[in-house]
Design a protein around this motif. Structure first.
Motif, PDB file in Angstrom:
ATOM      1  N   SER A 157      25.648  40.197  -3.089  1.00 55.03           N
ATOM      2  CA  SER A 157      24.378  39.496  -3.321  1.00 55.03           C
ATOM      3  C   SER A 157      23.228  40.483  -3.252  1.00 55.03           C
ATOM      4  O   SER A 157      23.405  41.638  -2.865  1.00 55.03           O
ATOM      5  N   SER A 203      17.736  41.824   1.551  1.00 57.56           N
ATOM      6  CA  SER A 203      17.495  42.955   2.455  1.00 57.56           C
ATOM      7  C   SER A 203      18.677  43.256   3.370  1.00 57.56           C
ATOM      8  O   SER A 203      18.980  44.423   3.635  1.00 57.56           O
ATOM      9  N   THR A 204      19.362  42.232   3.854  1.00 55.46           N
ATOM     10  CA  THR A 204      20.477  42.490   4.773  1.00 55.46           C
ATOM     11  C   THR A 204      21.672  43.092   4.029  1.00 55.46           C
ATOM     12  O   THR A 204      22.263  44.062   4.517  1.00 55.46           O
ATOM     13  N   ASP A 231      24.715  36.441  -7.874  1.00 53.37           N
ATOM     14  CA  ASP A 231      23.564  36.152  -8.731  1.00 53.37           C
ATOM     15  C   ASP A 231      22.909  37.441  -9.196  1.00 53.37           C
ATOM     16  O   ASP A 231      23.132  38.514  -8.645  1.00 53.37           O
ATOM     17  N   ARG A 237      19.089  38.778 -11.289  1.00 49.27           N
ATOM     18  CA  ARG A 237      17.807  38.471 -11.935  1.00 49.27           C
ATOM     19  C   ARG A 237      17.899  38.834 -13.425  1.00 49.27           C
ATOM     20  O   ARG A 237      18.620  39.782 -13.767  1.00 49.27           O
ATOM     21  N   ASN A 284      19.740  43.277  -8.966  1.00 55.52           N
ATOM     22  CA  ASN A 284      20.681  43.316  -7.846  1.00 55.52           C
ATOM     23  C   ASN A 284      21.756  44.378  -8.084  1.00 55.52           C
ATOM     24  O   ASN A 284      22.227  45.023  -7.146  1.00 55.52           O
ATOM     25  N   GLY A 292      22.971  35.555   0.911  1.00 53.05           N
ATOM     26  CA  GLY A 292      21.797  35.579   1.772  1.00 53.05           C
ATOM     27  C   GLY A 292      21.190  34.189   1.759  1.00 53.05           C
ATOM     28  O   GLY A 292      21.624  33.314   1.000  1.00 53.05           O
ATOM     29  N   MET A 293      20.211  33.975   2.622  1.00 55.27           N
ATOM     30  CA  MET A 293      19.461  32.709   2.561  1.00 55.27           C
ATOM     31  C   MET A 293      17.973  33.038   2.493  1.00 55.27           C
ATOM     32  O   MET A 293      17.481  33.799   3.325  1.00 55.27           O
ATOM     33  N   GLY A 294      17.281  32.496   1.513  1.00 55.92           N
ATOM     34  CA  GLY A 294      15.837  32.709   1.417  1.00 55.92           C
ATOM     35  C   GLY A 294      15.096  31.863   2.447  1.00 55.92           C
ATOM     36  O   GLY A 294      15.666  30.929   3.022  1.00 55.92           O
ATOM     37  N   HIS A 343      17.102  28.683  -0.032  1.00 50.91           N
ATOM     38  CA  HIS A 343      17.948  28.909  -1.217  1.00 50.91           C
ATOM     39  C   HIS A 343      19.077  29.875  -0.875  1.00 50.91           C
ATOM     40  O   HIS A 343      18.991  30.650   0.082  1.00 50.91           O
ATOM     41  N   THR A 344      20.116  29.797  -1.679  1.00 51.78           N
ATOM     42  CA  THR A 344      21.176  30.799  -1.575  1.00 51.78           C
ATOM     43  C   THR A 344      21.671  31.113  -2.973  1.00 51.78           C
ATOM     44  O   THR A 344      21.542  30.277  -3.876  1.00 51.78           O
ATOM     45  N   ALA A 345      22.233  32.346  -3.139  1.00 49.10           N
ATOM     46  CA  ALA A 345      22.464  32.878  -4.486  1.00 49.10           C
ATOM     47  C   ALA A 345      21.147  32.634  -5.247  1.00 49.10           C
ATOM     48  O   ALA A 345      20.085  32.907  -4.711  1.00 49.10           O
ATOM     49  N   ARG A 388      17.320  33.474 -13.401  1.00 51.41           N
ATOM     50  CA  ARG A 388      18.399  34.169 -12.708  1.00 51.41           C
ATOM     51  C   ARG A 388      19.739  33.533 -13.048  1.00 51.41           C
ATOM     52  O   ARG A 388      19.843  32.313 -13.118  1.00 51.41           O
ATOM     53  N   LYS A 412      13.529  33.108   9.221  1.00 47.99           N
ATOM     54  CA  LYS A 412      14.659  32.263   8.813  1.00 47.99           C
ATOM     55  C   LYS A 412      15.130  31.339   9.942  1.00 47.99           C
ATOM     56  O   LYS A 412      16.013  30.500   9.738  1.00 47.99           O
TER      57      LYS A 412
HETATM   58  C1  6PG Z   1      18.637  37.512  -4.551  1.00 50.10           C
HETATM   59  C2  6PG Z   1      19.627  36.923  -3.619  1.00 50.10           C
HETATM   60  C3  6PG Z   1      19.043  35.858  -2.739  1.00 50.10           C
HETATM   61  C4  6PG Z   1      18.850  36.501  -1.391  1.00 50.10           C
HETATM   62  C5  6PG Z   1      17.978  35.678  -0.469  1.00 50.10           C
HETATM   63  C6  6PG Z   1      17.751  36.353   0.867  1.00 50.10           C
HETATM   64  O1  6PG Z   1      19.034  37.982  -5.596  1.00 50.10           O
HETATM   65  O2  6PG Z   1      17.450  37.524  -4.204  1.00 50.10           O
HETATM   66  O3  6PG Z   1      20.907  36.913  -3.916  1.00 50.10           O
HETATM   67  O4  6PG Z   1      19.781  34.689  -2.639  1.00 50.10           O
HETATM   68  O5  6PG Z   1      20.096  36.751  -0.810  1.00 50.10           O
HETATM   69  O6  6PG Z   1      16.758  35.480  -1.116  1.00 50.10           O
HETATM   70  O7  6PG Z   1      17.102  37.559   0.674  1.00 50.10           O
HETATM   71  P1  6PG Z   1      16.596  38.434   1.918  1.00 50.10           P
HETATM   72  O8  6PG Z   1      17.823  38.830   2.704  1.00 50.10           O
HETATM   73  O9  6PG Z   1      15.914  39.619   1.306  1.00 50.10           O
HETATM   74  O10 6PG Z   1      15.666  37.559   2.676  1.00 50.10           O
END
Ligand code: 6PG
Length: 249
Positions: free
Chosen positions: A43, A46-47, A74, A76, A86, A144-146, A150-152, A180, A203
């Motif tokens: 994905s 940042s993490t 996912d 962009r 990505n 990740g989770m925004g 959101h995820t993916a 995306r 988060k």
């Molecule tokens: C992307 C991701 C998206 C991301 C989350 C968390 O392409 O942006 O796949 O789902 O994992 O937005 O992003 P952060 O870890 O940067 O907060």
């Protein structure tokens, strides 16, 4: 039974984001060290970036990369050399630093028309992955989770996309309008393992709501992840876990 406390959901809390990267990379190596090919979806975020740095620095020579097949959950809608890509992030932080054959890398082509690419990538997943219950089955999907839950690229503003009946679809970022290409719920929930990598106090509230099943948690696509015949692990740092005491205490 409340699935949030389902026995196949695990919560792992680490002191720092680097702690997550070390812990997750160790689990990644265990998964990738068997004799058979493993299919893993990466994905953005940042993490994951920190995880890629850690895998590149500490595991370039010890993971048998020739058995690892890499995909994306996912992408962009930008070319592969765009700073928003990505794929570019993974290439810079991981792929360029490990001995993985080019043929094992299945990127989403962000430079193509997103709807055409969503169809093409759905076919790639159908062709390359083992199948179970009529859908492709990843060994591991990294998510990740925004801050909005959101995820993916499945956003709360587009709730219906989770149930989209194909492997991939097109999501639209609610603020930037960026298109995306994203995998859908049927692929995520068909995985053997799903790993959420989540850091930071911003988060914490959503993590707690999802953990306890409170507030608007059902409107966050991240809360819908529930592998049918697999395991879900949340890798959190103490900041992201601070609302789920005593785990995050
Ligand atoms: C992307 C991701 C998206 C991301 C989350 C968390 O392409 O942006 O796949 O789902 O994992 O937005 O992003 P952060 O870890 O940067 O907060």
């Amino acid at each position: 039974m409340d699935y949030l406390h389902h026995e196949s959901t695990h919560w792992k809390v680490f002191g720092t984001p680097q702690g997550i990267a070390d812990g997750f990379s160790h689990d990644f190596k265990t998964l990738a060290s068997g004799p058979n090919p493993v299919h893993i979806a990466l994905s953005g975020g940042s993490t994951p970036k920190l995880v890629f740095d850690t895998l590149a620095e500490k595991y370039a020579d010890t993971i048998p990369w020739e058995t690892v097949r890499l995909y994306w959950g996912d992408e962009r809608a930008v070319p592969p050399d765009d700073p928003e890509s990505n794929y570019r992030m993974a290439k810079e932080h991981l792929l360029s630093k490990i001995p993985i054959p080019e043929a094992n890398i299945f990127r989403i082509r962000g430079e193509e028309d997103p709807h055409v690419e969503a169809k093409r990538y759905a076919d790639v997943l159908d062709a390359e992955l083992p199948r179970e219950m009529g859908a492709p089955r990843f060994d591991l999907i990294i998510l990740g989770m925004g801050e909005d839950g959101h995820t993916a690229s499945l956003f709360p503003t587009e709730g219906g996309l989770w149930e989209f009946p194909r492997n991939c679809t097109v999501g639209t970022h609610p603020e930037t309008g960026q298109k995306r290409i994203t995998i859908t719920g049927r692929v995520i929930d068909n995985a053997k393992q799903v790993a959420f990598l989540v850091t930071g106090a911003a988060k914490a509230e959503k993590v707690a709501q999802i953990h306890y099943g409170t507030g608007n948690y059902r409107s966050y696509p991240a809360s819908l992840v529930s592998p049918v015949n697999g395991e879900l692990t949340w890798y959190l740092d103490t900041d992201a876990a601070k609302g789920i005491s005593p785990i995050g205490a």
